[in-house]
Scaffold this motif. Structure first.
Motif: not given
Length: 326
Positions: A170-174, A192-195, A230-235, A261-264
């Motif tokens: 999981n890749i998270l864009i901020l 290792t985990e966020i939300f 990969n899963t790409i999230y955006y927040f 969107p990074f729902v949690p």
């Protein structure tokens, strides 16, 4: 042609008698330097002269340039424009010849992609010529586009933190810098985990800058980041601008990457916002033109809560969350 009166033509010959003035005008007519404007009628004298004339501009001889264009250009250059506009070619000639020499002697160099400024300097010895000076205009007149030069545009380097290179991940864009640093520190401290979601890489989007940075994702991202599974999230901020950035990003790259969107994280934002009496007012001049793409990723309850915030001209910044919330 320029229109001129008889009086102006004779301005420097006022000391001559009329017959001499008449003979002067006749010589100009014989040489083809002027033509009568017959609608202006005669001056009423004998012999008569017209009251106005067309000044015939001398035609410049461009035959040498025409020969040069026809027989010395690279086959990659279209000659049509400059053959039809040799006067423009005279002005552009130095730059066209530099391009022509490059295409004739160094065409193989085009097989290797270069940055826009690098190619510009290579051809014209001016790094900004292609981007900010006459470069694009010269190319267009030569029947070429920028893509023909095999160039790529450079952007600000993609800022990211790699926690693991395992794939898929999981890749998270901020959107903003503070959440990026806070989440990076959180991962560095052994988490290792966020939300509740395992995050392998964090990317700092720098607001709208992520749109341009992501255009070069294939060039600047490490191989593991481009793994197809990969899963790409955006927040980002819970406001019109933050939503707009997500929607533009997701739409622009939807043929290659599915960005969601990074729902949690948004859920956590809304939860904390309910404890605040008055949220900050929406920043001025925000583009409110958003679609339903963002909201379609959330359940009905969350959508209503987000819309209620926006309807009141309020917003929730990412900074509402901190390390204790992750």
């Amino acid at each position: 042609m320029k229109r001129i009166s008889l009086d102006d033509l004779l301005h420097t010959r006022q000391d001559l008698d009329y017959q001499e003035q008449y003979e002067y005008i006749m010589k100009l007519l014989e040489k083809g330097q002027i033509k009568p404007v017959k609608a202006s009628k005669s001056n009423g004298k004998k012999p008569a002269l017209y009251r106005e004339y067309w000044m015939v501009e001398e035609q410049k001889d461009y035959s040498n340039y025409i020969e040069e264009i026809k027989y010395t250009f690279s086959t990659m250059i279209s000659v049509d424009y400059y053959l039809a506009h040799p006067d423009t070619y005279e002005k552009d000639r130095i730059w066209v010849l530099m391009l022509n020499e490059y295409l004739k002697k160094h065409a193989d160099a085009l097989l290797t992609a270069e940055s826009l400024n690098e190619r510009s300097f290579e051809i014209w010895h001016r790094e900004k010529f292609l981007d900010r000076e006459q470069g694009k205009k010269i190319l267009k007149r030569c029947g070429l586009n920028v893509e023909a030069l095999n160039v790529y545009r450079t952007t600000e380097p993609l800022s990211y933190y790699t926690h693991t290179r395992n794939t898929p991940q999981n890749i998270l864009i901020l959107e903003n810098k503070d959440p990026f640093f806070s989440m990076r520190n959180y991962l560095l401290n052994g988490h290792t985990e966020i939300f509740g979601a395992e995050i392998g890489t964090l990317i700092y989007g720098a607001g709208k800058g992520i749109i341009r940075s992501f255009q070069d994702f294939d060039l600047c991202a490490e191989p593991y980041m481009k793994h197809p599974k990969n899963t790409i999230y955006y927040f980002g901020d819970m406001d019109y601008e933050g939503i707009g950035i997500y929607e533009n990003l997701a739409e622009k790259f939807r043929s290659r990457w599915k960005i969601i969107p990074f729902v949690p994280a948004y859920q956590a934002m809304l939860g904390k916002a309910e404890q605040i009496i008055e949220l900050p007012e929406t920043k001025e001049h925000q583009n409110r033109n958003i679609s339903t793409q963002f909201f379609s990723c959330f359940d009905e309850i969350m959508v209503k809560k987000m819309e209620a915030v926006l309807d009141k001209d309020r917003y929730i910044p990412q900074e509402i969350l901190n390390t204790a919330d992750f």
